[in-house]
Design an enzyme around this catalytic site. Sequence first.
Site, mmCIF file in Angstrom:
data_model
loop_
_atom_site.group_PDB
_atom_site.id
_atom_site.type_symbol
_atom_site.label_atom_id
_atom_site.label_comp_id
_atom_site.label_asym_id
_atom_site.label_seq_id
_atom_site.Cartn_x
_atom_site.Cartn_y
_atom_site.Cartn_z
ATOM 1 N N PRO A 138 0.819 -1.225 0.000
ATOM 2 C CA PRO A 138 0.000 0.000 0.000
ATOM 3 C C PRO A 138 0.847 1.266 0.000
ATOM 4 O O PRO A 138 0.335 2.353 -0.229
ATOM 5 C CB PRO A 138 -0.807 -0.112 1.300
ATOM 6 C CG PRO A 138 -0.012 -1.011 2.184
ATOM 7 C CD PRO A 138 0.788 -1.918 1.301
ATOM 8 N N THR A 169 0.284 -5.847 2.430
ATOM 9 C CA THR A 169 1.484 -5.985 3.264
ATOM 10 C C THR A 169 1.498 -4.919 4.360
ATOM 11 O O THR A 169 1.054 -3.792 4.163
ATOM 12 C CB THR A 169 2.770 -5.910 2.429
ATOM 13 O OG1 THR A 169 2.803 -4.647 1.776
ATOM 14 C CG2 THR A 169 2.849 -7.029 1.415
ATOM 15 N N ALA A 172 7.906 -4.170 5.313
ATOM 16 C CA ALA A 172 8.821 -4.721 4.311
ATOM 17 C C ALA A 172 9.081 -6.190 4.661
ATOM 18 O O ALA A 172 9.112 -6.562 5.842
ATOM 19 C CB ALA A 172 10.116 -3.928 4.309
ATOM 20 N N GLY A 194 2.875 -3.316 -6.898
ATOM 21 C CA GLY A 194 3.900 -2.415 -6.348
ATOM 22 C C GLY A 194 4.960 -2.178 -7.395
ATOM 23 O O GLY A 194 4.723 -2.371 -8.596
ATOM 24 N N GLY A 195 6.144 -1.789 -6.937
ATOM 25 C CA GLY A 195 7.227 -1.473 -7.872
ATOM 26 C C GLY A 195 8.247 -2.593 -7.946
ATOM 27 O O GLY A 195 7.975 -3.739 -7.563
ATOM 28 N N ASP A 196 9.439 -2.236 -8.452
ATOM 29 C CA ASP A 196 10.498 -3.240 -8.617
ATOM 30 C C ASP A 196 10.909 -3.861 -7.278
ATOM 31 O O ASP A 196 11.256 -5.036 -7.220
ATOM 32 C CB ASP A 196 11.724 -2.598 -9.274
ATOM 33 C CG ASP A 196 11.467 -2.319 -10.749
ATOM 34 O OD1 ASP A 196 10.636 -3.018 -11.342
ATOM 35 O OD2 ASP A 196 12.099 -1.393 -11.290
ATOM 36 N N GLU A 201 10.998 -8.630 -3.829
ATOM 37 C CA GLU A 201 10.657 -9.318 -2.575
ATOM 38 C C GLU A 201 9.877 -10.614 -2.852
ATOM 39 O O GLU A 201 10.198 -11.676 -2.313
ATOM 40 C CB GLU A 201 9.821 -8.368 -1.704
ATOM 41 C CG GLU A 201 9.734 -8.856 -0.302
ATOM 42 C CD GLU A 201 8.806 -8.008 0.550
ATOM 43 O OE1 GLU A 201 7.865 -8.575 1.105
ATOM 44 O OE2 GLU A 201 9.018 -6.776 0.658
ATOM 45 N N ARG A 303 14.837 9.872 0.205
ATOM 46 C CA ARG A 303 13.529 9.283 -0.055
ATOM 47 C C ARG A 303 12.405 10.302 0.104
ATOM 48 O O ARG A 303 11.378 10.235 -0.575
ATOM 49 C CB ARG A 303 13.276 8.072 0.865
ATOM 50 C CG ARG A 303 14.177 6.900 0.575
ATOM 51 C CD ARG A 303 13.659 5.628 1.216
ATOM 52 N NE ARG A 303 12.565 5.054 0.447
ATOM 53 C CZ ARG A 303 12.726 4.169 -0.528
ATOM 54 N NH1 ARG A 303 13.898 3.735 -0.839
ATOM 55 N NH2 ARG A 303 11.688 3.711 -1.193
ATOM 56 N N GLY A 502 17.828 -2.156 -7.857
ATOM 57 C CA GLY A 502 17.305 -1.031 -7.062
ATOM 58 C C GLY A 502 17.520 -1.168 -5.572
ATOM 59 O O GLY A 502 17.086 -0.322 -4.798
HETATM 60 N N1 LIG Z 1 3.608 -2.361 4.038
HETATM 61 C C1 LIG Z 1 4.858 -2.017 3.770
HETATM 62 N N2 LIG Z 1 5.482 -1.068 4.505
HETATM 63 C C2 LIG Z 1 6.742 -0.695 4.235
HETATM 64 N N3 LIG Z 1 7.488 -1.217 3.233
HETATM 65 C C3 LIG Z 1 6.912 -2.169 2.469
HETATM 66 C C4 LIG Z 1 5.586 -2.604 2.706
HETATM 67 N N4 LIG Z 1 5.288 -3.541 1.780
HETATM 68 C C5 LIG Z 1 6.385 -3.705 1.014
HETATM 69 N N5 LIG Z 1 7.369 -2.883 1.414
HETATM 70 C C6 LIG Z 1 8.714 -2.700 0.849
HETATM 71 O O1 LIG Z 1 8.736 -1.477 0.117
HETATM 72 C C7 LIG Z 1 9.784 -1.535 -0.845
HETATM 73 C C8 LIG Z 1 9.484 -0.677 -2.036
HETATM 74 O O2 LIG Z 1 8.302 -1.103 -2.602
HETATM 75 P P1 LIG Z 1 7.878 -0.866 -4.127
HETATM 76 O O3 LIG Z 1 8.902 -1.368 -5.010
HETATM 77 O O4 LIG Z 1 6.495 -1.424 -4.238
HETATM 78 O O5 LIG Z 1 7.727 0.709 -4.227
HETATM 79 P P2 LIG Z 1 8.594 1.825 -4.922
HETATM 80 O O6 LIG Z 1 7.958 3.106 -4.592
HETATM 81 O O7 LIG Z 1 8.777 1.532 -6.362
HETATM 82 O O8 LIG Z 1 9.933 1.694 -4.167
HETATM 83 P P3 LIG Z 1 11.376 1.993 -4.698
HETATM 84 O O9 LIG Z 1 11.344 3.289 -5.426
HETATM 85 O O10 LIG Z 1 12.177 2.015 -3.422
HETATM 86 O O11 LIG Z 1 11.714 0.806 -5.581
HETATM 87 C C9 LIG Z 1 9.935 -3.001 -1.187
HETATM 88 O O12 LIG Z 1 11.286 -3.355 -1.072
HETATM 89 C C10 LIG Z 1 9.094 -3.747 -0.150
HETATM 90 O O13 LIG Z 1 9.860 -4.731 0.506
#
Ligand SMILES: Nc1ncnc2c1ncn2[C@@H]1O[C@H](COP(=O)(O)OP(=O)(O)OP(=O)(O)O)[C@@H](O)[C@H]1O
Length: 545
Positions: A138, A169, A172, A194-196, A201, A303, A502
């Site tokens: 989320p 989730t 992390a 979600g993203g990469d 994961e 970030r 990443g």
């Molecule tokens: N509920 C959560 N709270 C915090 N972190 C989470 C949660 N669920 C997943 N994550 C972690 O968040 C990280 C980033 O997630 P995601 O790739 O979906 O987003 P992103 O915005 O593209 O992130 P990034 O730019 O860091 O790649 C993943 O490594 C995942 O392990």
Amino acid sequence: MEQPAGGRRPRLVSSLALGQRAWEVTLEWERGLLSWRDPQPPRGRHGGNCFVPASEIIAVEETEIEKQCSSGKWQKMAKPHAFTVYYVKRAQKHRWQCNEVTFWCVDEQLCNQWIQALKELLELQKSRPKQLLVYINPYGGKQQGKRIYEQKVAPLFSLASISTDVVITEHANHAKDNLFEVNIYKYDGIVCVGGDGMFSEVMHGLIGRIQKDSGIDQNNPKAPLVQCNIRIGIIPAGSTDCVCYATVGVTDPVTSALHIIVGDSQPLDVSSIHHNNTFLKYSVSLLGYGFYGDILKDSEKKRWMGTIRYDFSGFKTFLSHHYYEGTVSFLPAKHTLGSPRDKKRCRTGCYICRQSKQQPEEQQKNYGLEHNEDEGGDDWRVIKGKFLAINAVNMSCACPRSPKGLSPAAHLADGSIDLILVRKCSRFNFLRYLVRHTNQDDQFDFTFVEVYRIKKFQFTSKHLEDSDSGVKDVGKKRFGQFCRDHPACCCNLSNSIWNCDGETLDSSAIEVRVHCQLMKLFARGIEENSNDEAIYNQSTVEQLL
Ligand SMILES: Nc1ncnc2c1ncn2[C@@H]1O[C@H](COP(=O)(O)OP(=O)(O)OP(=O)(O)O)[C@@H](O)[C@H]1O
């Protein structure tokens, strides 16, 4: 109904109404094709012929249509019976949409016959998932994962009669840990929203679980890993969605959902990364030291800036122009048909990837043989030098910012890595190299850039090689600190970090090996479409950085 010879299933041909006009609708069992044509197109208009392969029909539903239409025609008729066919429609730039067409007739039996026939045809599509496990991050990207899934994806899954177990989730590694606990074998696929980072994961959870269940020790860098046949689907909802882009051609949740529904399958090579017989991580796209490692290191501290941090850190890292000394040893790939500069792009149904299909079995067979070909013997090559960037890619790494990617001719599933070494050069030359990722020129055509198609490699930084000499180290650490404080300085820092899809790696000395087609995605690679290649020209250097 036509009855062909030979006892084959008959072709279904009927005159059905589409809107106000009668169309000839045909269902060909042998070819798995639904088509409809206007037998008497209005004057001045060509008769439209529409075709939908059964593999791209999403669902068929009985439909209620209004008894009375605007012209009042149906008032005099019996109740109309209708059914709607939902199917994939290709839009621009590899985007897919869910289109629908509703046919009707007054004969209830005929309508039911059509619904029944189409449903039977859908039942024959054996690669389609029926049950999926979905993980939603989320907090990924713009924190829209839940909304994207609920509004755009869940309705399509429900239309296609796919049942889902959804986990939102909470932290992390939630998805990764969960994959070690649940009965994954009751699912036809795992979907990550979600993203990469989220994809990585889920991939680690799934590969790790399969190895654990098969008694394979992931810490053994030579162990032949067991292939994962449970496919992963990626619904893009992150700030970087490069794996989705490189395997589907676009980052669009609806397109990805439709690839999942039709049961696409794209094998994917995975690299395993070890340090001193300890497993560190898997990688499917970019493993980068130097330039891309430094961007990640800097962007992690920012970030709070959101997605713009990548542009900011990219620009800053470019200006700082650090190089790193070290030794790269690698084993060239002999088996693959392509080479990094042959301009043979990996596209849907790629011939080179198909030829590599038997590699995993050969790896299994060779395991344990003392002098197996896989170990390479004397074929290892060693390169010592000063590098601005060391990039090892398992795929082109194309993304909207760099539509050609870091290695345009890299393959998704040929069991090889493209190793790109960018040696120390002037800032201006490095800029020229980066610019070539955005235009038609060959980015490897520079004296300071080398590219090799390989199976394995090792890297040790000079800093680590020298680590015994304590006095020198103290000096280097101080020097490094000075450079960190003065980012415009272009001297060498002792160590960069590895950017692994990443995420950072804990060690700079690593041992990497590619596992051919270790996993599968709900995707089909990028479909050939020459118009889309013109997109290169739209990119700018600013976007790349
Ligand atoms: N509920 C959560 N709270 C915090 N972190 C989470 C949660 N669920 C997943 N994550 C972690 O968040 C990280 C980033 O997630 P995601 O790739 O979906 O987003 P992103 O915005 O593209 O992130 P990034 O730019 O860091 O790649 C993943 O490594 C995942 O392990």
